[in-house]
Design an enzyme around this catalytic site. Structure first.
Site, PDB file in Angstrom:
ATOM      1  CD  GLU A 102       1.202  -3.723   8.417  1.00  0.00           C
ATOM      2  OE1 GLU A 102       1.088  -3.221   9.549  1.00  0.00           O
ATOM      3  OE2 GLU A 102       1.836  -4.774   8.192  1.00  0.00           O
ATOM      4  CD  GLU A 122      -1.099  -8.285   9.799  1.00  0.00           C
ATOM      5  OE1 GLU A 122      -0.284  -7.806   9.007  1.00  0.00           O
ATOM      6  OE2 GLU A 122      -2.338  -8.062   9.718  1.00  0.00           O
TER       7      GLU A 122
END
Length: 718
Positions: A102, A122
Site C-alpha cells: 500500500e 490481510e
C-alpha cells in the site's frame, strides 16, 4: 525507524525494522520525518523508498494489533507520499506485502527486482487492506485482477506484477541504483497522472456479473470466513464511488473486522505458526540450544505416492536426492510422475525445472553415503523393520534415519538400528510436495540434534513443522480417531452421512468426514482395523460386533468394505459416484437402507440428530483428545495442536484450531457438554472429560497462551 540520506539530487528513505521492515510506530514516524526533510531540501529533486537487508516491507506490525494506536496512522502517510510535488519511487526488493504494498501504491512509480514478490495478504488475518489497498489497487490494475489478489491474499511474482500493471519496471541488477537513476529521469515531470487515487476505476461492462461470480466462488471456497466478502464490498465501493467515499467504506468495513472473533482466530494462527517452530522436548532440549547436523545429500526409500511427493519436495530445495525403489514398474511410473511434478512446480514458480537433481536406483546400497534418509515404503511394520535394519547396516555413521509412517511406533523402528538416537519420524501429508504440514516425531531415544535436523530440513522444504512425541497416531491421527468414532456412532443412532458432512462443512471443513473417507479410500482404514483385530466378519454375534475391549465399537465401515464399497475408487462408498474414480458425490439410497437394516438388526431405534449435536460430539471428542495429548506431553503446547489441524486436517483457519476454538466456545461449556454426552454414552471412554480440561476450568479457564502454566503444575504432581 526510517533513515534519510541524500545522494546527489535523490533523497533516499531506508526502512529499518528487521527482519521484514514492518510498519511499526517508529517506522511510520520515520517515514513522515524523512519525507518532510526530502520535500523541504532544495537540492533533492526526487525520492526513493527502499527497505534494508533486501526486503522492501512486510506490512503492518501485527504485534500492534489489539493495542492502543501510537504514532502516525498509515493512511495519511501514504496520502502525503502521493501528494508529494517531487516524484517518489518505490524500489521493491524481496517482498512488498500488505501495508508495504500500500505504501508502494502511494508512490508515483514502482520498480521491482525480478525476484521480488508482492501481495495484500490481510484477508489471511481476517482483515482487509485498509490503507487504501482496496481503493487504489482496482484503479491501477482493474476490478477482476484486484478482486483476485485481495480476496485470496495470494502473492505475485515481479513478472506477474509487471503484466498486471502493478509495477512499472522489473530489473535483475542493483535495485537501488536502478531506482535512483529512474527517479532522476522523471524528476521535474508532471505527477498528476501518477497519483492512483485520482484515477477513474476501470469497470468492465458486466460489472455486476463480475461481482456476482466472485461472490458465488467465495461462497464455495471461503468456508464461512467473513473477511473475503468484506473485501468484495470494499472493492465494489472503489468501482461505484468516488475515492473519498470508498475510503470511508473501507474504514468502516475494517472496523467491523478488526475486533471480530474470526480476526482474533486468524491472527492467533499467525503467531501459533511461529510458536510451533520453537520446539521443545520433555527432556528439556529445545530449539534454541540444539544444533542441526549438516545435510548435503538425501535419499528416499520407496517411490509410491508418498515417496514421489517427498522426493519432489526434497529436490525443490536444491539438495541432491537419491530415490530408491526395488520394483521395476513402480520405478518407471515414479520417474515419469516425479518429472511431471517438478515441471509443473517450476512453471508455477516461474523458474526452470531442475530434473537432474534426482538420481534413481533399485539398489539400497546407493544411499550408503547420504546424510539423511526418509523411508516411505508401504505402511507395514515388518517391512519397515527390514528397511531400517538394512539402512543401519549400510548408511554412514551419523546419518539420520527417518520414517514417514503415519502411526507406527517410531521408537520400535529406532530399536532396529545401531544408533536409535538418530531416528525420527517425518510424517508428511499427501500430496507430500503440496501439503504444508510436517509432523517431526521424536521417540524417547531421539537426540535433540536429530530433531533439529529434521525441523531444519522441513523448513528448507517450505513446510510448517511441528515436533511431537511418539504414540499411536502421533497428534493429528490420534485426535482424528474419536472424531471419526463419534460420526459412526451417530449414524447408528439415526444420522445420515449427508447430515454429518453438512454440519462439518458448514462449520468450515473443506470436506465432511464421510466425503473425505470416500476420497481417501475406505479400504485404507479397514486394513488397519483388520491388523489391529478390530474388524470382524458381519456373521459374528450381533452384540460382539459392536463391542471391543468392553467399549463401544461401530463396524459400519467394515461392513461397507465387505460389500466392496471402498469410496470413489470403486464408484460406491458412503456416497455413490457416476463411475469408479468419479468425484461428484451423490446421496445413495442403498446406504440409507443399509443403515435402517443395521439398526433393526441391532435393536437400535433411530432418533432425530441435529447439526449441533454432530458438531459437539465430533469436535469436543477431538478437542478432549487434544487435552489428553497435552497432558501426556506428546505435544508441548496447544499452539502445536492447532497448527497441525489447520495445516494438515483442513480445520478452518478462521476458527483458530481446535484448542483455540475450545477457548473461544468456553472451556466450562466444553466440559459440561462432554459430561452430558459421557453420561448418555458411558461405553465411549473418549467422551470422559480429561483431567487437564477439568483443571483448566477449575483454574478459571485461562487464555490459551497460559495453559502451559497449568500443564506444568499438573505434571509436577504426577
Amino acid at each position: 525507524m526510517a533513515q534519510f540520506g541524500v545522494l546527489g539530487s535523490v533523497g533516499v528513505i531506508t526502512l529499518q525494522n528487521p527482519p521484514v521492515n514492518a510498519l511499526s510506530a517508529p517506522v511510520r514516524q520515520g517515514i513522515v520525518d524523512a519525507l518532510n526533510r526530502a520535500l523541504n531540501e532544495p537540492k533533492v529533486k526526487s525520492v526513493v523508498i527502499f527497505g534494508q537487508n533486501g526486503v522492501f516491507c512486510g506490512g503492518a506490525d501485527i504485534k500492534e494489533f489489539g493495542t492502543k494506536m501510537s504514532g502516525p496512522p498509515l493512511v495519511p502517510i501514504i496520502q502525503m507520499i502521493e501528494a508529494s510535488h517531487k516524484p517518489v519511487v518505490a524500489a521493491i526488493e524481496g517482498s512488498a506485502f500488505g501495508g508495504g504494498l500500500e505504501v508502494a501504491l502511494g508512490c508515483h512509480y514502482r520498480i521491482a527486482h525480478s525476484k521480488a514478490r508482492l501481495g495484500l495478504p490481510e484477508v489471511t488475518l481476517g482483515l482487509l487492506p485498509a490503507a487504501a489497498g482496496t481503493q487504489r489497487l482496482p484503479r491501477l490494475i482493474g476490478i477482476p485482477a484486484a478482486l483476485n489478489l485481495i480476496t485470496t491474499g495470494r502473492h505475485v511474482t515481479a513478472a506477474e506484477a509487471l503484466q498486471l500493471g502493478l509495477v512499472d519496471q522489473v530489473i535483475d541488477h542493483n535495485i537501488i541504483v536502478s531506482a535512483m537513476r529512474f527517479s532522476q529521469r522523471v524528476a521535474g515531470q508532471p505527477l498528476d497522472s501518477r497519483r492512483i487515487s485520482t484515477y477513474p476505476c476501470p469497470c468492465p461492462s458486466d460489472l455486476d456479473a463480475v461481482f456476482e461470480e466472485v461472490m458465488r466462488n467465495l461462497r464455495r471456497s471461503a468456508r464461512g470466513a467473513v473477511a473475503p466478502f468484506k473485501c468484495v464490498e470494499a472493492v465494489r465501493a472503489a468501482a461505484t464511488m468516488p475515492y473519498a467515499e470508498g475510503m470511508e467504506v473501507e474504514s468502516k468495513l475494517m472496523a467491523t473486522l478488526m475486533n471480530s472473533e474470526q480476526a482474533r482466530a486468524m491472527q492467533y494462527c499467525f503467531f501459533a505458526q511461529r510458536a510451533a517452530a520453537k520446539w521443545s522436548m520433555p527432556s528439556g532440549a529445545r530449539w534454541a540450544t540444539s544444533k542441526p547436523l549438516p545435510v548435503r545429500r538425501v535419499a528416499v526409500i520407496g517411490l509410491g505416492t508418498m515417496g514421489r511427493g517427498i522426493a519432489v519436495a526434497l529436490a525443490q530445495t536444491g539438495l541432491p536426492v537419491v530415490a530408491m525403489e526395488t520394483q521395476e514398474k513402480q520405478m518407471i511410473d515414479a520417474k515419469q510422475a516425479i518429472s511431471g511434478m517438478l515441471e509443473r512446480g517450476a512453471k508455477r514458480r516461474g523458474v526452470a525445472p531442475r530434473l537432474d537433481g534426482i538420481s534413481y536406483s533399485k539398489d539400497i546400497q546407493a544411499v550408503a553415503d547420504v546424510d539423511l534418509v526418509i523411508e516411505a515404503v508401504f505402511e507395514d511394520m515388518s517391512l519397515k523393520e527390514k528397511v531400517f535394519q538394512q539402512l543401519s547396516a549400510i548408511c554412514r555413521p551419523g546419518a539420520l534415519l527417518c520414517t514417514n509412517t503415519s502411526s507406527l511406533d517410531v521408537d520400535h523402528l529406532a530399536s532396529q538400528t545401531r544408533n536409535p538416537e538418530l531416528v525420527v519420524g517425518m510424517h508428511f501429508f499427501s500430496p507430500a510436495h503440496v501439503m504444508k504440514l510436517l509432523e517431526v516425531v521424536y521417540g524417547p531415544r531421539s537426540s535433540p540434534q536429530a530433531v533439529a535436523t529434521a525441523m531444519q530440513l522441513g523448513k528448507k522444504m517450505g513446510k510448517v513443522n511441528v515436533a511431537v512425541g511418539n504414540c499411536p497416531g502421533f497428534v493429528g491421527n490420534r485426535m482424528l480417531k474419536p472424531y471419526t468414532e463419534q460420526a459412526f456412532f451417530m449414524l447408528e443412532e439415526g444420522a445420515t452421512p449427508e447430515l454429518v458432512d453438512r454440519a462439518l462443512e458448514e462449520f468450515g471443513f473443506a470436506m465432511g468426514l464421510f466425503r473425505m473417507s470416500d476420497l481417501a479410500g475406505l479400504d485404507v482404514g479397514w486394513k488397519v482395523r483388520k491388523e489391529e483385530r478390530l474388524a470382524k466378519r458381519g456373521s459374528e454375534a450381533a452384540q460382539a460386533l459392536r463391542v471391543r475391549g468392553g467399549c463401544r465399537y461401530s463396524p459400519l465401515g467394515d461392513l461397507l468394505c465387505e460389500q466392496g464399497r471402498f469410496g470413489e475408487k470403486t464408484g460406491r462408498g458412503w456416497y455413490q459416484y457416476d463411475k469408479p474414480g468419479g468425484r461428484v458425490a451423490r446421496s445413495d439410497p442403498w446406504v440409507h437402507s443399509f443403515l435402517e437394516d443395521y439398526r433393526v438388526q441391532h435393536g437400535l431405534v433411530a432418533r432425530p440428530i441435529d447439526q449441533q449435536e454432530v458438531l459437539e460430539r465430533c469436535l469436543y471428542a477431538l478437542i478432549n483428545e487434544g487435552f489428553r495429548i497435552l497432558e501426556d506431553r506428546i505435544a508441548a503446547k496447544p499452539e502445536d495442536i492447532d497448527i497441525i489441524y489447520v495445516f494438515g486436517y483442513s480445520w478452518p483457519r478462521h476458527r483458530g484450531g481446535p484448542m483455540f476454538y475450545a477457548s473461544m466456545v468456553g472451556l466450562p461449556k466444553v466440559l459440561e457438554r462432554l459430561e452430558y454426552y459421557y453420561q448418555a454414552h458411558p461405553d465411549i471412554p473418549h467422551l470422559q472429560p480429561c483431567n487437564l480440561l477439568r483443571r483448566l476450568v477449575a483454574s478459571g479457564s485461562p487464555p490459551v497462551h497460559k495453559w502451559s502454566e497449568v500443564i506444568q503444575k499438573l505434571q509436577s504432581h504426577l
